[in-house]
Motif scaffolding. Structure first.
Motif, PDB file in Angstrom:
ATOM      1  N   ALA A 225       4.621   6.014  -4.806  1.00 46.68           N
ATOM      2  CA  ALA A 225       4.865   6.146  -6.246  1.00 46.68           C
ATOM      3  C   ALA A 225       3.770   6.998  -6.896  1.00 46.68           C
ATOM      4  CB  ALA A 225       4.918   4.766  -6.886  1.00 46.68           C
ATOM      5  N   ARG A 226       2.528   6.714  -6.545  1.00 50.22           N
ATOM      6  CA  ARG A 226       1.409   7.393  -7.218  1.00 50.22           C
ATOM      7  C   ARG A 226       1.346   8.880  -6.879  1.00 50.22           C
ATOM      8  NH1 ARG A 226      -4.551   5.549  -5.736  1.00 50.22           N
ATOM      9  NH2 ARG A 226      -3.812   3.517  -6.375  1.00 50.22           N
ATOM     10  N   LEU A 227       1.607   9.199  -5.598  1.00 50.47           N
ATOM     11  CA  LEU A 227       1.428  10.590  -5.170  1.00 50.47           C
ATOM     12  C   LEU A 227       2.750  11.348  -5.078  1.00 50.47           C
ATOM     13  CD1 LEU A 227      -1.115   9.814  -2.274  1.00 50.47           C
ATOM     14  CD2 LEU A 227      -1.681  10.560  -4.581  1.00 50.47           C
ATOM     15  N   GLY A 228       3.832  10.650  -5.344  1.00 51.66           N
ATOM     16  CA  GLY A 228       5.150  11.288  -5.285  1.00 51.66           C
ATOM     17  C   GLY A 228       5.504  11.725  -3.865  1.00 51.66           C
TER      18      GLY A 228
ATOM     19  N   ASP B 109      -2.677   8.731   9.630  1.00 51.73           N
ATOM     20  CA  ASP B 109      -3.525   7.538   9.566  1.00 51.73           C
ATOM     21  C   ASP B 109      -4.543   7.571  10.703  1.00 51.73           C
ATOM     22  OD1 ASP B 109      -4.472   5.070   8.652  1.00 51.73           O
ATOM     23  OD2 ASP B 109      -3.075   3.931   9.909  1.00 51.73           O
ATOM     24  N   ILE B 110      -5.808   7.464  10.340  1.00 49.85           N
ATOM     25  CA  ILE B 110      -6.886   7.447  11.338  1.00 49.85           C
ATOM     26  C   ILE B 110      -7.150   5.987  11.710  1.00 49.85           C
ATOM     27  CG2 ILE B 110      -9.289   8.086  11.785  1.00 49.85           C
ATOM     28  CD1 ILE B 110      -9.082  10.060   9.412  1.00 49.85           C
ATOM     29  N   GLY B 111      -7.128   5.680  13.006  1.00 48.14           N
ATOM     30  CA  GLY B 111      -7.275   4.280  13.434  1.00 48.14           C
ATOM     31  C   GLY B 111      -5.982   3.550  13.127  1.00 48.14           C
ATOM     32  N   SER B 112      -4.869   4.154  13.558  1.00 46.91           N
ATOM     33  CA  SER B 112      -3.549   3.695  13.112  1.00 46.91           C
ATOM     34  C   SER B 112      -3.069   2.429  13.813  1.00 46.91           C
ATOM     35  CB  SER B 112      -2.531   4.816  13.319  1.00 46.91           C
ATOM     36  OG  SER B 112      -2.641   5.331  14.629  1.00 46.91           O
ATOM     37  N   ASN B 113      -3.789   1.999  14.852  1.00 56.02           N
ATOM     38  CA  ASN B 113      -3.471   0.761  15.563  1.00 56.02           C
ATOM     39  C   ASN B 113      -1.993   0.741  15.942  1.00 56.02           C
ATOM     40  OD1 ASN B 113      -3.072  -2.434  15.743  1.00 56.02           O
ATOM     41  ND2 ASN B 113      -5.218  -2.010  16.033  1.00 56.02           N
ATOM     42  N   ASP B 114      -1.273  -0.355  15.639  1.00 56.97           N
ATOM     43  CA  ASP B 114       0.123  -0.434  16.086  1.00 56.97           C
ATOM     44  C   ASP B 114       1.102   0.217  15.112  1.00 56.97           C
ATOM     45  OD1 ASP B 114      -0.049  -2.280  14.066  1.00 56.97           O
ATOM     46  OD2 ASP B 114       0.523  -4.013  15.277  1.00 56.97           O
ATOM     47  N   GLY B 115       0.576   0.951  14.134  1.00 59.02           N
ATOM     48  CA  GLY B 115       1.450   1.643  13.189  1.00 59.02           C
ATOM     49  C   GLY B 115       1.754   0.813  11.958  1.00 59.02           C
ATOM     50  N   ILE B 116       0.973  -0.241  11.744  1.00 60.93           N
ATOM     51  CA  ILE B 116       1.210  -1.180  10.632  1.00 60.93           C
ATOM     52  C   ILE B 116       1.302  -0.462   9.277  1.00 60.93           C
ATOM     53  CG2 ILE B 116      -1.280  -1.692  10.381  1.00 60.93           C
ATOM     54  CD1 ILE B 116      -0.547  -4.580   9.694  1.00 60.93           C
ATOM     55  N   LEU B 117       0.491   0.579   9.083  1.00 63.15           N
ATOM     56  CA  LEU B 117       0.489   1.263   7.785  1.00 63.15           C
ATOM     57  C   LEU B 117       1.490   2.419   7.755  1.00 63.15           C
ATOM     58  CD1 LEU B 117      -2.512   2.178   5.615  1.00 63.15           C
ATOM     59  CD2 LEU B 117      -1.110   4.006   6.419  1.00 63.15           C
ATOM     60  N   LEU B 118       1.681   3.075   8.897  1.00 63.48           N
ATOM     61  CA  LEU B 118       2.563   4.247   8.880  1.00 63.48           C
ATOM     62  C   LEU B 118       4.036   3.859   8.827  1.00 63.48           C
ATOM     63  CD1 LEU B 118       0.703   6.648  11.317  1.00 63.48           C
ATOM     64  CD2 LEU B 118       0.860   6.783   8.823  1.00 63.48           C
ATOM     65  N   LYS B 119       4.354   2.705   9.400  1.00 62.85           N
ATOM     66  CA  LYS B 119       5.765   2.293   9.445  1.00 62.85           C
ATOM     67  C   LYS B 119       6.396   2.285   8.041  1.00 62.85           C
ATOM     68  CE  LYS B 119       8.468  -1.144  11.868  1.00 62.85           C
ATOM     69  NZ  LYS B 119       8.690  -2.307  10.993  1.00 62.85           N
ATOM     70  N   PRO B 120       5.778   1.610   7.059  1.00 57.87           N
ATOM     71  CA  PRO B 120       6.402   1.638   5.727  1.00 57.87           C
ATOM     72  C   PRO B 120       6.454   3.030   5.092  1.00 57.87           C
ATOM     73  CG  PRO B 120       4.313   0.432   5.662  1.00 57.87           C
ATOM     74  CD  PRO B 120       4.642   0.671   7.101  1.00 57.87           C
ATOM     75  N   PHE B 121       5.551   3.925   5.454  1.00 60.09           N
ATOM     76  CA  PHE B 121       5.661   5.307   4.944  1.00 60.09           C
ATOM     77  C   PHE B 121       6.859   5.998   5.588  1.00 60.09           C
ATOM     78  CE2 PHE B 121       1.169   4.816   3.694  1.00 60.09           C
ATOM     79  CZ  PHE B 121       1.229   5.375   2.427  1.00 60.09           C
ATOM     80  N   GLN B 122       7.019   5.750   6.895  1.00 56.53           N
ATOM     81  CA  GLN B 122       8.156   6.361   7.607  1.00 56.53           C
ATOM     82  C   GLN B 122       9.479   5.855   7.013  1.00 56.53           C
ATOM     83  OE1 GLN B 122       8.853   5.221  11.785  1.00 56.53           O
ATOM     84  NE2 GLN B 122       8.458   7.362  12.299  1.00 56.53           N
ATOM     85  N   GLU B 123       9.513   4.552   6.716  1.00 55.80           N
ATOM     86  CA  GLU B 123      10.732   3.972   6.125  1.00 55.80           C
ATOM     87  C   GLU B 123      11.061   4.593   4.767  1.00 55.80           C
ATOM     88  OE1 GLU B 123      10.137  -0.317   8.360  1.00 55.80           O
ATOM     89  OE2 GLU B 123       9.710  -0.167   6.204  1.00 55.80           O
ATOM     90  N   ARG B 124      10.023   5.151   4.127  1.00 54.97           N
ATOM     91  CA  ARG B 124      10.244   5.795   2.821  1.00 54.97           C
ATOM     92  C   ARG B 124      10.428   7.305   2.956  1.00 54.97           C
ATOM     93  NH1 ARG B 124       7.921   1.159   2.424  1.00 54.97           N
ATOM     94  NH2 ARG B 124       8.200  -0.162   0.594  1.00 54.97           N
ATOM     95  N   GLY B 125      10.718   7.758   4.175  1.00 53.89           N
ATOM     96  CA  GLY B 125      11.115   9.161   4.381  1.00 53.89           C
ATOM     97  C   GLY B 125       9.991  10.126   4.708  1.00 53.89           C
ATOM     98  N   CYS B 126       8.736   9.652   4.745  1.00 54.32           N
ATOM     99  CA  CYS B 126       7.619  10.567   5.028  1.00 54.32           C
ATOM    100  C   CYS B 126       7.539  10.830   6.529  1.00 54.32           C
ATOM    101  CB  CYS B 126       6.284   9.950   4.607  1.00 54.32           C
ATOM    102  SG  CYS B 126       6.205   9.489   2.874  1.00 54.32           S
TER     103      CYS B 126
ATOM    104  N   PHE C  49       0.854  -1.203   0.000  1.00 51.23           N
ATOM    105  CA  PHE C  49       0.000   0.000   0.000  1.00 51.23           C
ATOM    106  C   PHE C  49       0.888   1.251   0.000  1.00 51.23           C
ATOM    107  CE2 PHE C  49      -2.312   3.434   1.968  1.00 51.23           C
ATOM    108  CZ  PHE C  49      -3.669   3.214   1.817  1.00 51.23           C
ATOM    109  N   ALA C  50       1.854   1.286   0.936  1.00 47.55           N
ATOM    110  CA  ALA C  50       2.734   2.460   1.055  1.00 47.55           C
ATOM    111  C   ALA C  50       3.559   2.639  -0.218  1.00 47.55           C
ATOM    112  CB  ALA C  50       3.648   2.297   2.267  1.00 47.55           C
ATOM    113  N   GLU C  51       4.075   1.515  -0.715  1.00 50.96           N
ATOM    114  CA  GLU C  51       4.896   1.583  -1.928  1.00 50.96           C
ATOM    115  C   GLU C  51       4.083   2.196  -3.078  1.00 50.96           C
ATOM    116  OE1 GLU C  51       7.114  -2.163  -2.315  1.00 50.96           O
ATOM    117  OE2 GLU C  51       6.563  -2.015  -4.448  1.00 50.96           O
ATOM    118  N   ASP C  52       2.835   1.724  -3.238  1.00 51.03           N
ATOM    119  CA  ASP C  52       1.968   2.221  -4.322  1.00 51.03           C
ATOM    120  C   ASP C  52       1.661   3.712  -4.150  1.00 51.03           C
ATOM    121  OD1 ASP C  52       1.892  -0.311  -5.244  1.00 51.03           O
ATOM    122  OD2 ASP C  52      -0.218  -0.699  -4.765  1.00 51.03           O
TER     123      ASP C  52
END
Ligand code: JHZ
Ligand code: ZN
Length: 410
Positions: free
Chosen positions: A98-101, A110-127, A92-95
């Motif tokens: 790439a899509r939004l630059g 992230d709303i309802g971010s739980n344990d950070g499952i979705l934000l972690k890969p965004f953070q790893e990509r510098g966001c 998801f993060a990779e896509d």
């Protein structure tokens, strides 16, 4: 919220029509993630659980709204327990990157971010990332692990503070959470407040057509207030000043959709997907009662078949255990009336659920080591894979440990 901890709606949450019809009544049910200790049993609360549909805009939704404070503050569901789900969000993060630059200088909330499952890969990509989640323990652990998480429900006030403190967001996400709220319009307004110029809002929700056509009745529980179609999302988006610019099918949770929203004052052209989805004839079936009657019949037939099978096999001396103690498993167990007399225990790899009992049915949740410590004579004959969305990986895990029990779904 009333003293009973829930209220019953008289009007559709999307269009405000009073034309609501019952689809199925699952009786009195505990909260699906309210795993409990022996001592808590006398205090356990049950709530009515009824699915209904709007005859005007076709939105499928629960009749009852349970107080979100009761459902989400002491939450035990931790998303990263399932490796497939972790990979899903990496992709998801990779896509999105790439899509939004996106990258350094971008903010993802992230709303309802739980344990950070979705934000972690965004953070790893510098966001830069910011989570929002009302679950007290999970939010604090996420923050400790490096994903700053505001422990609260997402409101306009939350949006204002994030915007002031960290800046406007290039991407706001809400995966498996937009179905969980009655606050559809307040959340959409808050997202609008938070988005940067050109920013987008992306959600993932279970898709109502997969739900109805595959008979996924166990995914009905109090947390799941809405069962979204593209059509109903389009109606809500339009009313809230958003446009849906993309709808994609994703495989998670038995069939979901990923939907991208932009504030309607942005000038992008509507993606073809949207028109296709919204006009898709398959969603036309939501206008008549047939699909709902079929769904209802299928659920009753399945319940009668499973209960008969389990009782018969138990009488023949066969033993049943479960693997995975997902929220949805609790709807099924409670609706079927199966207890620890039928399913001796359930293995779950999440330490948040181990040593607790399943809500309503009070089946002990144990770790895998417990199953592995059984002598061959004590081995179960059947393993009910309650987390059916991970059937293959659970079956494979059992095989690797030399278990020959038959894996079944309930
Ligand atoms: P899983 C959750 O529902 C909760 P659930 C929530 N309300 C929601 O909306 C949906 O997701 C979409 C365990 N497991 O992901 C972990 C193992 O033990 O299907 C979980 O307890 N070993 C937000 O609860 C459960 O199974 C394993 O190898 O229905 C799976 O729960 C694997 C793969 C899973 O979600
Ligand atoms: Zn409606």
């Amino acid at each position: 919220m009333s003293q009973q901890g829930y209220h019953i709606i008289e009007k559709c949450r999307v269009c405000g029509s009073a034309g609501l019809s019952k689809v199925i009544d699952l009786g009195m049910q505990p909260l699906a993630n309210a795993f409990l200790t022996e001592e808590e049993i006398p205090e356990e609360k049950l709530f009515p659980l009824t699915l209904c549909r709007c005859r005007d805009c076709t939105h499928v939704q629960l009749r009852e709204t349970v107080d979100p404070e009761l459902m989400f503050r002491n939450y035990v569901y931790v998303s990263s327990t399932s490796p497939t789900f972790v990979s899903h969000f990496e992709k998801f993060a990779e896509d999105m990157v790439a899509r939004l630059g996106l990258g350094p200088g971008s903010l993802v909330v992230d709303i309802g971010s739980n344990d950070g499952i979705l934000l972690k890969p965004f953070q790893e990509r510098g966001c830069a990332v910011m989570g929002v989640d009302p679950a007290v323990q999970i939010a604090s652990q996420a923050t400790l692990s490096g994903i700053t998480t505001l422990c609260e429900f997402f409101t306009r006030d939350t949006a204002r503070r994030i915007r002031e403190d960290v800046g406007p967001a290039n991407l706001v996400t809400a995966t498996n959470v937009f179905a969980h709220t009655e606050e559809i319009y307040p959340i959409l307004s808050a997202v609008k407040d938070l988005l940067a110029e050109g920013g987008v809002f992306v959600i993932e929700v279970p898709y109502v057509m997969s739900f109805l056509n595959t008979g996924l009745f166990d995914t009905i529980y109090h947390e799941h207030i809405s069962y979204w179609s593209a059509r109903a999302l389009h109606a809500a988006a339009t009313r809230a000043g958003f446009r849906i610019v993309r709808v994609e099918k994703v495989t998670t949770h038995g069939g979901s959709i990923r939907v991208t929203f932009k504030p309607s004052d942005q000038t992008d052209i509507v993606d073809e997907d949207v028109a296709r989805f919204i006009n898709e004839q398959v969603e036309d079936s939501l206008k008549s009662s047939d699909i709902f009657e079929r769904f209802h019949r299928a659920v009753i037939v399945r319940r009668d078949k499973i209960v008969k099978f389990v009782k018969q096999e138990r009488e023949r001396g066969k033993r049943f255990v479960g693997y995975g103690a997902p929220a949805k498993g609790n709807t099924a167990l409670n609706f079927y009336g199966l207890t620890d007399q039928d399913i001796e225990f359930i293995v779950d790899d999440s330490s948040w659920k181990q040593s607790l009992l399943t809500p309503g049915t009070h089946i002990p949740v144990v770790d895998l080591d417990y199953l592995l410590s059984l002598s061959p004579e004590e081995h179960p004959h059947y393993v009910a894979v309650l987390a059916w969305n991970y059937f293959e990986e659970i079956q494979q895990k059992l095989k690797e440990h030399g278990f020959t029990a038959t894996c079944i779904t309930l």
